[in-house]
Design an enzyme around this catalytic site. Structure first.
Site, PDB file in Angstrom:
ATOM      1  N   SER A   6       0.827  -1.199   0.000  1.00  0.00           N
ATOM      2  CA  SER A   6       0.000   0.000   0.000  1.00  0.00           C
ATOM      3  C   SER A   6       0.867   1.256   0.000  1.00  0.00           C
ATOM      4  O   SER A   6       1.990   1.252   0.545  1.00  0.00           O
ATOM      5  CB  SER A   6      -0.864  -0.007   1.262  1.00  0.00           C
ATOM      6  OG  SER A   6      -1.436   1.250   1.490  1.00  0.00           O
ATOM      7  N   LYS A   8       2.119  -3.821   6.532  1.00  0.00           N
ATOM      8  CA  LYS A   8       2.460  -3.703   5.106  1.00  0.00           C
ATOM      9  C   LYS A   8       3.978  -3.563   4.951  1.00  0.00           C
ATOM     10  O   LYS A   8       4.582  -4.208   4.100  1.00  0.00           O
ATOM     11  CB  LYS A   8       1.740  -2.511   4.459  1.00  0.00           C
ATOM     12  CG  LYS A   8       0.233  -2.687   4.320  1.00  0.00           C
ATOM     13  CD  LYS A   8      -0.117  -3.808   3.364  1.00  0.00           C
ATOM     14  CE  LYS A   8      -1.608  -4.045   3.235  1.00  0.00           C
ATOM     15  NZ  LYS A   8      -1.945  -5.356   2.630  1.00  0.00           N
ATOM     16  N   TYR A  34      -1.715  -1.512  11.069  1.00  0.00           N
ATOM     17  CA  TYR A  34      -2.023  -1.942   9.694  1.00  0.00           C
ATOM     18  C   TYR A  34      -0.879  -1.549   8.753  1.00  0.00           C
ATOM     19  O   TYR A  34      -0.349  -2.379   8.006  1.00  0.00           O
ATOM     20  CB  TYR A  34      -3.347  -1.303   9.231  1.00  0.00           C
ATOM     21  CG  TYR A  34      -3.505  -1.256   7.732  1.00  0.00           C
ATOM     22  CD1 TYR A  34      -3.896  -2.385   7.017  1.00  0.00           C
ATOM     23  CD2 TYR A  34      -3.237  -0.087   7.015  1.00  0.00           C
ATOM     24  CE1 TYR A  34      -4.008  -2.347   5.635  1.00  0.00           C
ATOM     25  CE2 TYR A  34      -3.347  -0.041   5.641  1.00  0.00           C
ATOM     26  CZ  TYR A  34      -3.737  -1.176   4.953  1.00  0.00           C
ATOM     27  OH  TYR A  34      -3.837  -1.128   3.586  1.00  0.00           O
TER      28      TYR A  34
HETATM   29  C1  UD1 Z   1      -6.719   4.458   3.564  1.00  0.00           C
HETATM   30  C2  UD1 Z   1      -5.466   3.945   4.195  1.00  0.00           C
HETATM   31  C3  UD1 Z   1      -4.678   3.183   3.165  1.00  0.00           C
HETATM   32  C4  UD1 Z   1      -5.516   2.070   2.589  1.00  0.00           C
HETATM   33  C5  UD1 Z   1      -6.758   2.660   1.979  1.00  0.00           C
HETATM   34  C6  UD1 Z   1      -7.660   1.529   1.531  1.00  0.00           C
HETATM   35  C7  UD1 Z   1      -3.880   5.118   5.686  1.00  0.00           C
HETATM   36  C8  UD1 Z   1      -3.377   6.437   6.156  1.00  0.00           C
HETATM   37  N1  UD1 Z   1      -4.777   5.111   4.720  1.00  0.00           N
HETATM   38  O1  UD1 Z   1      -6.335   5.465   2.604  1.00  0.00           O
HETATM   39  O2  UD1 Z   1      -3.531   2.628   3.729  1.00  0.00           O
HETATM   40  O3  UD1 Z   1      -4.782   1.375   1.612  1.00  0.00           O
HETATM   41  O4  UD1 Z   1      -7.452   3.419   2.968  1.00  0.00           O
HETATM   42  O5  UD1 Z   1      -8.511   1.975   0.540  1.00  0.00           O
HETATM   43  O6  UD1 Z   1      -3.469   4.123   6.200  1.00  0.00           O
HETATM   44  N2  UD1 Z   1     -12.687  11.079   3.451  1.00  0.00           N
HETATM   45  C9  UD1 Z   1     -13.696  11.965   3.751  1.00  0.00           C
HETATM   46  N3  UD1 Z   1     -14.857  11.474   4.255  1.00  0.00           N
HETATM   47  C10 UD1 Z   1     -15.063  10.130   4.473  1.00  0.00           C
HETATM   48  C11 UD1 Z   1     -14.021   9.231   4.158  1.00  0.00           C
HETATM   49  C12 UD1 Z   1     -12.836   9.742   3.654  1.00  0.00           C
HETATM   50  O7  UD1 Z   1     -13.546  13.172   3.569  1.00  0.00           O
HETATM   51  O8  UD1 Z   1     -16.140   9.739   4.943  1.00  0.00           O
HETATM   52  C13 UD1 Z   1     -11.425  11.597   2.883  1.00  0.00           C
HETATM   53  C14 UD1 Z   1     -10.212  11.320   3.731  1.00  0.00           C
HETATM   54  O9  UD1 Z   1     -10.032  12.331   4.668  1.00  0.00           O
HETATM   55  C15 UD1 Z   1      -9.110  11.276   2.675  1.00  0.00           C
HETATM   56  C16 UD1 Z   1      -9.819  10.743   1.426  1.00  0.00           C
HETATM   57  O10 UD1 Z   1     -11.200  10.944   1.653  1.00  0.00           O
HETATM   58  O11 UD1 Z   1      -8.654  12.552   2.406  1.00  0.00           O
HETATM   59  C17 UD1 Z   1      -9.576   9.272   1.165  1.00  0.00           C
HETATM   60  O12 UD1 Z   1      -9.855   8.544   2.352  1.00  0.00           O
HETATM   61  P1  UD1 Z   1      -9.949   6.955   2.374  1.00  0.00           P
HETATM   62  O13 UD1 Z   1     -10.830   6.464   1.285  1.00  0.00           O
HETATM   63  O14 UD1 Z   1     -10.280   6.533   3.763  1.00  0.00           O
HETATM   64  O15 UD1 Z   1      -8.471   6.471   1.973  1.00  0.00           O
HETATM   65  P2  UD1 Z   1      -7.044   6.865   2.609  1.00  0.00           P
HETATM   66  O16 UD1 Z   1      -7.168   7.359   3.990  1.00  0.00           O
HETATM   67  O17 UD1 Z   1      -6.333   7.728   1.616  1.00  0.00           O
END
Ligand code: UD1
Length: 343
Positions: A125, A154, A150
Site C-alpha cells: 500500500s 504492510k 495496519y
Molecule cells: C486508507 C489507508 C490506506 C488504505 C486505503 C484503503 C492510511 C493512512 N490510509 O487510505 O492505507 O490502503 O485506505 O482503501 O493508512 N474522506 C472523507 N470522508 C469520508 C471518508 C474519507 O472526507 O467519509 C477523505 C479522507 O479524509 C481522505 C480521502 O477521503 O482525504 C480518502 O480517504 P480513504 O478512502 O479513507 O483512503 P485513505 O485514507 O487515503
C-alpha cells in the site's frame, strides 16, 4: 501449458477483480479465502462474469498445515496474497489481531512458496510512504515510520518478502496500491464494506443511495488548491490488470531483480471535493455533504509516479475518474436491486 495462480483473499474486493483479469488472460486461478470479512457475493459474481465455477478453497492462511496442504494439492506457479485485515482504526485498537493475522498468514505463504518454488506477489500500500516530503512518490521515495499497526504490517511483509527472496532464491513483487475505487464494468463484483464505510467512495455511494444521511468531508483547510486532501484514485479494473502484468513478468522470468516494487496509481492527484463533484456530475445526482473537522492520521496529499510500472510492467491506468465513479454507482445500484429481490 496453462499456469496456475493462487489468490488468497480471492473473494474480497481486490482479489475478486484480480481473479477475473487473470482468468481472462488465460491463467487458471484457485481462490482461497476464509470468508472472515466477506460473504460469497463476489465469488458468485466472478463465476457469473466468467461463465464457469472456479476452484474455491475455504482456508485460514494462519493455519500453516492447511496452507502447506493447499500447495501440495495444486501445482501453483504464483501466489498473490491479499488475505489480510485492512481497517486502519481497528488495527490501532487491536494491534495483536493485526500482527497475528497479517504477519502470520504471510509467513505461511512464504514458507510454502519457498518449499514449492512459487513466485510471490504481495499486495502492499502507498501507506508505506506515510506523509511524503514531496509528491508524486517514486518507489525510491523513503518509507516513513508507520502510523498504524495496519501500515506496519504492510512494511513488515514487504521486508519479509525481500529477505526471503534474497536468502532462498525466490522471486517476489510488491505492488503498492494508491486508492483503489470503483467496480467491475459488469456491476457483478465490487466493494462490500461491513458496517459504516471508512473509505471515501463507498461512503459516497451509500450516501447517494440513502443508506447514509450525509457525507462528511474531513477537512477543507489543508494547504491544497481547494483545501481538501489530494489522493491518487485508481480504478479497480486497471489495478487488477497490473497484477496480470506482474505475475507474467515473474513467471516468464523477465525480472531485472529477484525482488521488485511497483507503484500502482494513475499519477493524477484528485481532491476529495473534486471527486465528490465528479461523482455528482457523471451520475447526474446531488450528494448531501458537509465539511467537517480533519480526520486524525490523514496525510495532506499523496499520489504516485507510476512511470516504473509503465516502463517495466508495460502497465498504465487507462480509465478516467468519471468512468470509475459511474461503475461505483452502478455497483451500489446493483446491491440495492439485490436487496429488494432478497426481501
Ligand atoms: C486508507 C489507508 C490506506 C488504505 C486505503 C484503503 C492510511 C493512512 N490510509 O487510505 O492505507 O490502503 O485506505 O482503501 O493508512 N474522506 C472523507 N470522508 C469520508 C471518508 C474519507 O472526507 O467519509 C477523505 C479522507 O479524509 C481522505 C480521502 O477521503 O482525504 C480518502 O480517504 P480513504 O478512502 O479513507 O483512503 P485513505 O485514507 O487515503
Amino acid at each position: 501449458m496453462k499456469k496456475t495462480v493462487l489468490v488468497s483473499g480471492g473473494a474480497g474486493f481486490i482479489g475478486s477483480h484480480v481473479t477475473v483479469e487473470l482468468s481472462q488472460a488465460g491463467y487458471d486461478v484457485v481462490i482461497a479465502d476464509n470468508m472472515s470479512n466477506c460473504d460469497d457475493t463476489n465469488y458468485k459474481g466472478v463465476c457469473a462474469i466468467l461463465g464457469r465455477k472456479l476452484p474455491f478453497e475455504n482456508i485460514d492462511f494462519c493455519d500453516a498445515a492447511a496452507v502447506s496442504a493447499l500447495f501440495d494439492k495444486y501445482t501453483i506457479d504464483a501466489v498473490i496474497h491479499f488475505a489480510a485485515y485492512k481497517a486502519v482504526g481497528e488495527s490501532v485498537a487491536e494491534p495483536l489481531m493485526y500482527y497475528k493475522n497479517n504477519l502470520g498468514s504471510f509467513l505461511n505463504v512464504l514458507e510454502a512458496s519457498k518449499n514449492h518454488g512459487t513466485h510471490v506477489l504481495f499486495s502492499s500500500s502507498a501507506t508505506v510512504y506515510g506523509e511524503p516530503e514531496k509528491a508524486p512518490v517514486t518507489e525510491e521515495s523513503p518509507r516513513q515510520p508507520a502510523t498504524s499497526p495496519y501500515g506496519n504490517t504492510k512494511q513488515m511483509c514487504e521486508d519479509f518478502l525481500r529477505d526471503c527472496v534474497k536468502a532462498y532464491g525466490m522471486h517476489g513483487i510488491a505492488l503498492r496500491y494508491f486508492n483503489p475505487i470503483g467496480a467491475h464494468p459488469s456491476a457483478l463484483i465490487g466493494e462490500l464494506p461491513r458496517g459504516v464505510p471508512n473509505n471515501l467512495v463507498p461512503f459516497i455511494t451509500q450516501t447517494a443511495a440513502g443508506k447514509r444521511e450525509c457525507l462528511s468531508i474531513f477537512g477543507n483547510d489543508y494547504p491544497t488548491p481547494d483545501g481538501t486532501c489530494l489522493r491518487d484514485y485508481i480504478d479497480i479494473t486497471d489495478l487488477a490488470k497490473a497484477h496480470v502484468c506482474a505475475v507474467t513478468r515473474m513467471i516468464e522470468n523477465r525480472m531485472d531483480e529477484p525482488y521488485e516494487i511497483f507503484n500502482v496509481g494513475t499519477g493524477r492527484p484528485v481532491s476529495v471535493l473534486e471527486l465528490v463533484n465528479a461523482f455528482e456530475k457523471v451520475n447526474n445526482l446531488k450528494l448531501n455533504y458537509r465539511f467537517a473537522a480533519r480526520r486524525p492520521g490523514d496525510v495532506v496529499g499523496i499520489w504516485a509516479d507510476p512511470s516504473l510500472a509503465e516502463r517495466k510492467l508495460g502497465w498504465k491506468a487507462v480509465r478516467t475518474v468519471e468512468e470509475t465513479l459511474a461503475s461505483a454507482w452502478a455497483w451500489e445500484k446493483h446491491l440495492m436491486e439485490q436487496a429488494l429481490q432478497d426481501k
